[in-house]
Motif scaffolding. Sequence first.
Motif, PDB file in Angstrom:
ATOM      1  N   LYS A 296      50.436 181.307   7.506  1.00  0.00           N
ATOM      2  CA  LYS A 296      51.315 182.565   6.875  1.00  0.00           C
ATOM      3  C   LYS A 296      52.385 182.769   7.772  1.00  0.00           C
ATOM      4  O   LYS A 296      52.175 182.778   8.950  1.00  0.00           O
ATOM      5  N   ARG A 297      53.536 182.940   7.270  1.00  0.00           N
ATOM      6  CA  ARG A 297      54.813 183.013   8.033  1.00  0.00           C
ATOM      7  C   ARG A 297      55.083 184.527   7.984  1.00  0.00           C
ATOM      8  O   ARG A 297      54.901 185.322   7.252  1.00  0.00           O
ATOM      9  N   THR A 298      55.450 184.929   9.487  1.00  0.00           N
ATOM     10  CA  THR A 298      55.842 186.244   9.565  1.00  0.00           C
ATOM     11  C   THR A 298      57.248 186.446  10.302  1.00  0.00           C
ATOM     12  O   THR A 298      57.624 185.567  11.158  1.00  0.00           O
ATOM     13  N   VAL A 299      57.942 187.412   9.932  1.00  0.00           N
ATOM     14  CA  VAL A 299      59.205 187.431  10.533  1.00  0.00           C
ATOM     15  C   VAL A 299      58.959 188.977  11.161  1.00  0.00           C
ATOM     16  O   VAL A 299      58.541 189.747  10.937  1.00  0.00           O
ATOM     17  N   GLY A 300      59.560 188.759  12.659  1.00  0.00           N
ATOM     18  CA  GLY A 300      59.194 189.635  13.349  1.00  0.00           C
ATOM     19  C   GLY A 300      60.201 189.951  14.458  1.00  0.00           C
ATOM     20  O   GLY A 300      61.192 189.319  14.404  1.00  0.00           O
TER      21      GLY A 300
END
Length: 123
Positions: free
Chosen positions: A45-49
Amino acid sequence: MGNLCGKESKDNFEGQGRTLASAPAPKTKATIPSSVTINAASTPKRTVGGPPRTLGDANIENDPKAAAAAAAEARNNRSSSGDLQKKLDAQKRQTNTQTLQQAANENRKAREADQATETRNYN
């Protein structure tokens, strides 16, 4: 006018022709390598943070201008101990009048060498 020394070009329309319906059918699916498994659960799962930033806030670590400037400063401040580097450093330390005096001395020595050669070759 044509190319006098060139080869004859191949004509794309030589030989047997074919109709539009006789063309091979295009592939409808792309091939998938066997090493890739298709499973929705296995894909990460790709997360932008990261911390929020305000508009116009320059990130100093990723700024290309700052990185280029730092690299130029590092090259400029690096000292080497070679003979050429020592000569270059001595030239950098010279003042304008010292540089002009050195050029005048070199010109004078060249004129004296030319004069000596001319005297030696006198017939």
